[in-house]
Design an enzyme around this catalytic site. Structure first.
Site, PDB file in Angstrom:
ATOM      1  CG  ASP A  43      -2.281   0.630   0.896  1.00 25.26           C
ATOM      2  OD1 ASP A  43      -2.301   1.635   0.341  1.00 25.26           O
ATOM      3  OD2 ASP A  43      -3.487  -0.066   0.978  1.00 25.26           O
ATOM      4  CG  HIS A  57      -4.480   2.263  -1.951  1.00 26.33           C
ATOM      5  ND1 HIS A  57      -4.277   3.253  -1.024  1.00 26.33           N
ATOM      6  CD2 HIS A  57      -5.635   2.011  -2.278  1.00 26.33           C
ATOM      7  CE1 HIS A  57      -5.680   3.490  -0.592  1.00 26.33           C
ATOM      8  NE2 HIS A  57      -6.547   2.977  -1.337  1.00 26.33           N
ATOM      9  CD  GLU A 116     -10.081   3.848  -0.603  1.00 27.57           C
ATOM     10  OE1 GLU A 116     -11.023   3.968   0.109  1.00 27.57           O
ATOM     11  OE2 GLU A 116      -9.023   3.530  -0.246  1.00 27.57           O
TER      12      GLU A 116
HETATM   13  C1  ACM Z   1     -11.111  -0.406   0.875  1.00 28.58           C
HETATM   14  O1  ACM Z   1     -11.530  -0.714   2.148  1.00 28.58           O
HETATM   15  N1  ACM Z   1     -10.256   0.444   0.442  1.00 28.58           N
HETATM   16  C2  ACM Z   1     -10.892  -1.604   0.227  1.00 28.58           C
END
Ligand code: ACM
Length: 774
Positions: free
Chosen positions: A204, A277, A340
Site C-alpha cells: 500500500d 495505493h 480508490e
Molecule cells: C477498501 O477498504 N479501500 C477496500
C-alpha cells in the site's frame, strides 16, 4: 494463569491407576454446546470417553499429516504426544479414529464420541481438520502443564458442514507491520473458528512488505517510511512521530507462513495493490509514475494521487512482481486491489491521453478497466484468477474476475448479476477497524459503529439475487485495516470477538443463527480465548443506554442493555460510581429531569467492562415530535425523536444527529399549551473533512398560535467558513424573562462551502441535535 472456568474436577484416581496423572477433568456438556461457529447438528448422549496420554490415534497412511496435526494440537490439553498407528479398512479399535467418507462434502465432518471412540470422519482432510477444531474447542485450550492430563469427554454426535466455501479474514500489514509469529497466531485463531482464507494485504502507500528478488528497492526503500501520523487523520494540523518505521517479509518468511497455513487448511491470498495505493512502490521505482519526481513512502493515511502509470515499463514490472508472487503463493486467487485509484495523474499525462485514443477508450474509468484486464490476462496465463475490490466494475469488469464488494453490497449484486463470483465484505457489517462500542470507552479507531450484534446479523447473500445469481456469492470476509492498529494486541482487540460472529454467519446455516444463543456460547468461548491469551475486547460486558421517548406521555425512559447474558447491571443517578450494592437494573428507568446515569456490568460480584456514563437532557421538548420543514438525509435520520430523545450529539458525527444535505434546518415544537419559557437552545456540528459546516445563521422564535412567530434569538456565525475551525459541537441558546409560548421554532441556515475546501461552492451538510425548551 490458566483458567478452568466451566470444567469440573474429579478427585484423584488411585496412584496405581493414574500413573503420572494428577486429577482427571470431566468435560461438561456446556463445553460441547458452546462450540463457535455453531455446528449444523449436535446431539448429546450419556456416558463418556476417557482421553489420556495412552490414547492411540488410528489413521490410514493417507491421513498421516492431519493425524500429526491432531497429535500436536492435543499436546496443549494433554501435555504428552499421543501415538499414531495405521488403521486398515474394517478396523474399529478403541481410541481416536480418523477417516474420510465419500458421502460427505469436502469440508464436512462427523464427530462422534462414544465410550469407546472419538471418531472423526471428513469429506477430505479439510473436513477432518474442522472436526479436530470442534474437538479442540470441547477440550481446554491450555498452553502450559505441570503434568500430563486426562479427560472424560461427553458422548455426543456432531454433523457439520459450512454454509459458504469462502470464509475470510483480512489483515493490512502496510499501515502497520506485524511479525511472522503474529501472522501465524492470526492464522491459527482464524482456523480455530473454521475460517479458511487469510487475505494478506501486503502492499500500500505506506509500505511495501514483500521481498521481490528482481526489484530489491521495493523493500530497501519501499518498506520504510520516514515517520508516521500521530492521532486521528481528522485531527488538524497533522502531527508526526519523527520515527522511521517499517519492515517486510522475506520470501523465506512467506514460505514459513504458507506451510503453517496449509497445515490449518487456510488459503493465503496475497494482495498486490494496483493501479492505486502504489506510493511505496513508486517511491522505490519512480519510473512507475506518470511524472518524473522524487516520491516518498506515505507517512499519513488516506488516498494519494500518485498511481501506477499504464506504460510498458509498469506492466513489465507488475508482471515480474506478480510472477514471483505466483511462484510463491499456491492460492488460486491473486488479489490485485483495484480500489480508490484517483485519475488526476492520468488526466494530466500526455502518454495516458494518447493511450486512450490508441485503445479507443472513452475515459479514465475505461483506462482503469484496460489496466486491470491486462493484468488479468497475465495472471490467467499463469493459471490463476484475479480478485479485486468492487471499483474493478467501473469501466467494465475483466472477463474472469471475482469481486470483493466493500462499498456496501451493490457492487456484489451487480457482479453476481453479470455472472461473476463475489466475496461480500461491506464496510457496514464487516469492517473490523470500526468502533465496536461507544467511542468514549474504546481505543482510537477509524470511526464507524460496528457492534457485535451488527456483525452477527449480517446476511452475505443479498435478497435481490435470484437462485442462480446467489450461487455466485462465495461467502464473506471481515477486513482489518491497520491505520490505527500499531500492535498485535490491538489487532486482536479489534478482531475478537467480532470474528467469532463472522465465523458463525459464514459457517452456520441461516436457520441455526440466534444472537442470544450465540452470546451464551460466546461467554463460555471467552474462557478458551483466555487460555490462548487472546486480547479480545471486553466491550461485550459494556452497558449501552437506549432512550425510549414516549410522546403520548411526554416522558423519557432509558433501557439498559449488554451482550452478556450472565452479567447483571447496577446503576446510579446520583453521580456515584456503581458498586455491587447499587440499584440493580430490572427494566426501563424513567427520567423526569436532566440526569447523569452511570452503569456497570457485574459478573460474580465483580465489575466487568467499562462504566457507562451518560447525561440525558430532559426538557419540555423531550419526547416531543418536532415538525420539520425539510427532511434530513436518509443516512442521518434515525427516526422522529433524534432532536428530543434526551441524547445530545457528540463531537463525532453519527446517527445521534440529524444531517441535512445542502438544505436549511427548521423544526417547530408544539408544547400543547401556553407555557412559561426560561431558556431555549439547540446544538450544531462542524466537521469540514466530512463536508459538515456550522450554519451561517441561526434563529429561535416563539409563538402562541403557530402562525405568528416572534424572534427571540438570532445570530450569524463568522466561524462557519474559517479554515482551521475545530471539529466541535456548538450550542446556540438564549435565556428569556417573562416569556411564555405554545410553539417554538428553531432555524439554522446552510453554508456555502468556502474556497479553501475540496467541496468549494457546494451547499454544505448541516448537522443538528438536540433541541431544548426549559
Ligand atoms: C477498501 O477498504 N479501500 C477496500
Amino acid at each position: 494463569m490458566n483458567t478452568f472456568r466451566g470444567y469440573l474436577f474429579l478427585l484423584l484416581l488411585p496412584p496405581f491407576l493414574s500413573g503420572c496423572l494428577n486429577d482427571k477433568v470431566i468435560i461438561n456438556k456446556e463445553a460441547a454446546r458452546s462450540i463457535i461457529p455453531k455446528p449444523v447438528s449436535l446431539e448429546m448422549g450419556s456416558g463418556s470417553f476417557s482421553l489420556s496420554p495412552q490414547t492411540v490415534v488410528y489413521a490410514p497412511d493417507s491421513l498421516g499429516e492431519i493425524a500429526s496435526y491432531l497429535v500436536k494440537t492435543l499436546l496443549n490439553p494433554i501435555g504428552e504426544e499421543l501415538s499414531i498407528q495405521p488403521m486398515g479398512p474394517g478396523n474399529s479399535p478403541s481410541g481416536i479414529l480418523l477417516d474420510t467418507r465419500t458421502d460427505l462434502g469436502e469440508e464436512a465432518y462427523n464427530l462422534s464420541i462414544t465410550s469407546e471412540q472419538v471418531h472423526i470422519s471428513g469429506g477430505s482432510q479439510k473436513g477432518i481438520f474442522y472436526g479436530i477444531q470442534s474437538l479442540r474447542q470441547i477440550l481446554p485450550t491450555l498452553i502450559q502443564h505441570s503434568a500430563p492430563q486426562a479427560y472424560e469427554l461427553p458422548v455426543l454426535e456432531i454433523q457439520d458442514e459450512p454454509r459458504y466455501p469462502y470464509r475470510g479474514l483480512h489483515l493490512d500489514v502496510s499501515r502497520h507491520f506485524f511479525p511472522v509469529d503474529f501472522i501465524k497466531r492470526f492464522i491459527d485463531l482464524l482456523a480455530f473458528h473454521k475460517l479458511n482464507v487469510f487475505h494478506w494485504h501486503l502492499t500500500d502507500d505506506q509500505g511495501w512488505r514483500l521481498e521481490i528478488k528482481q526489484y530489491p528497492k521495493l523493500t530497501e526503500i519501499g518498506a520504510y517510511r520516514e515517520e508516521t501520523l500521530v492521532g486521528h487523520y481528522r485531527d488538524q494540523p497533522h502531527k508526526f512521530d519523527g520515527k522511521r518505521y517499517g519492515g517486510f517479509y522475506t520470501q523465506e518468511d512467506v514460505k514459513e507462513v504458507l506451510a503453517y497455513a496449509a497445515e490449518r487448511q487456510v488459503t493465503v491470498i496475497p494482495e498486490i495493490e494496483l493501479p492505486g495505493h502504489a506510493l511505496a512502490a513508486i517511491s522505490a521505482y519512480p519510473e512507475l509514475a506518470c511524472q518524473p519526481g522524487e516520491y516518498k513512502v506515505g507517512t499519513k493515511w488516506g488516498i494519494f494521487e500518485e498511481v501506477f502509470c499504464p506504460t510498458d515499463y509498469t506492466f513489465e514490472f507488475l508482471e515480474n512482481v506478480l510472477g514471483e508472487v505466483i511462484d510463491l503463493f499456491p492460492s488460486p486467487y491473486i488479489h490485485i486491489g483495484g480500489d480508490e485509484c484517483p485519475k488526476v495523474r492520468w488526466e494530466e499525462s500526455a502518454f495516458c491521453q494518447n493511450l486512450l485514443k490508441q485503445e479507443g477508450l472513452s475515459n479514465e474509468l475505461e483506462l482503469q478497466s484496460y489496466f486491470i484486464k491486462r493484468i488479468e490476462e497475465y495472471v490467467n496465463s499463469r493459471g490463476r484468477r484475479i480478485i479485486g475490490w468492487d471499483e474493478i466494475l467501473e469501466g467494465g469488469l475483466a472477463p474472469n474476475a471475482t469481486v470483493m464488494s466493500w462499498q456496501g453490497i451493490t457492487g456484489g449484486i451487480e457482479a453476481a448479476e453479470q455472472g461473476h463470483d463475489v466475496v461480500m465484505t461491506p464496510t457496514s457489517h464487516v469492517y473490523l477497524d470500526y468502533y465496536q462500542g461507544d467511542p468514549e470507552n474504546e481505543p482510537l479507531a477509524i470511526g464507524g459503529n460496528l457492534p457485535l450484534e451488527k456483525v452477527y446479523a449480517y446476511e452475505p447473500t443479498p435478497e435481490e439475487l435470484d437462485e442462480k445469481e446467489a450461487q455466485h456469492i462465495l461467502g464473506a470476509q471481515a477486513n482489518l485495516w491497520t491505520e490505527y492498529i500499531p500492535t498485535g494486541e490491538k489487532a486482536e482487540y479489534m478482531v475478537y470477538p467480532r470474528a467469532c460472529a463472522l465465523a458463525e454467519l459464514v459457517w452456520t446455516p441461516k436457520e441455526g443463527k440466534d444472537f442470544i444463543d450465540f452470546t451464551q456460547r460466546l461467554e463460555y468461548h471467552f474462557s478458551r480465548l483466555d487460555d490462548l491469551g487472546v486480547n479480545y475486547a471486553k466491550t461485550f460486558y459494556n452497558v449501552t443506554a437506549l432512550p425510549l421517548p414516549d410522546s403520548a406521555n411526554k416522558q423519557l425512559q432509558v433501557e439498559l442493555k449488554r451482550n452478556s447474558q450472565q452479567a447483571e447491571i447496577r446503576y446510579t443517578l446520583n453521580d456515584e460510581v456503581p458498586g455491587p450494592e447499587s440499584s440493580r437494573y430490572e427494566g426501563p428507568i424513567a427520567l423526569d429531569q436532566t440526569q447523569t446515569l452511570k452503569a456497570i456490568s457485574f459478573l460474580e460480584g465483580k465489575p466487568v467492562g467499562a462504566t457507562l456514563e451518560k447525561t440525558f437532557q430532559v426538557s419540555l421538548a423531550t419526547a416531543g415530535i418536532p415538525k420539520l420543514k425539510n427532511m434530513p438525509s436518509e443516512k442521518y435520520n434515525a427516526g422522529p425523536f433524534v432532536l428530543t430523545d434526551g441524547v445530545v450529539g457528540t463531537d463525532i458525527f453519527n446517527d445521534l444527529w440529524y444531517g441535512f444535505d445542502g438544505e436549511d434546518f427548521e423544526a417547530t415544537i408544539d408544547l400543547g399549551e401556553e407555557t412559561p419559557i426560561k431558556r431555549l437552545g439547540f446544538g450544531v456540528l462542524h466537521t469540514p473533512f466530512a463536508w459538515i459546516f456550522y450554519p451561517s445563521q441561526v434563529e429561535i422564535s416563539i409563538s402562541q398560535d403557530g402562525e405568528n412567530f416572534e424572534s427571540v434569538f438570532s445570530a450569524e456565525d463568522p466561524k462557519a467558513t474559517v479554515e482551521g475551525t475545530p471539529i466541535k459541537r456548538k450550542e446556540h441558546a438564549v435565556t428569556l424573562e417573562g416569556k411564555s409560548a405554545r410553539f417554538v421554532r428553531f432555524f439554522a441556515k446552510n453554508t456555502i462551502i468556502p474556497t479553501w475546501h475540496g467541496g468549494s461552492g457546494r451547499n454544505s451538510w448541516l448537522f443538528v441535535d438536540e433541541i431544548y425548551v426549559e
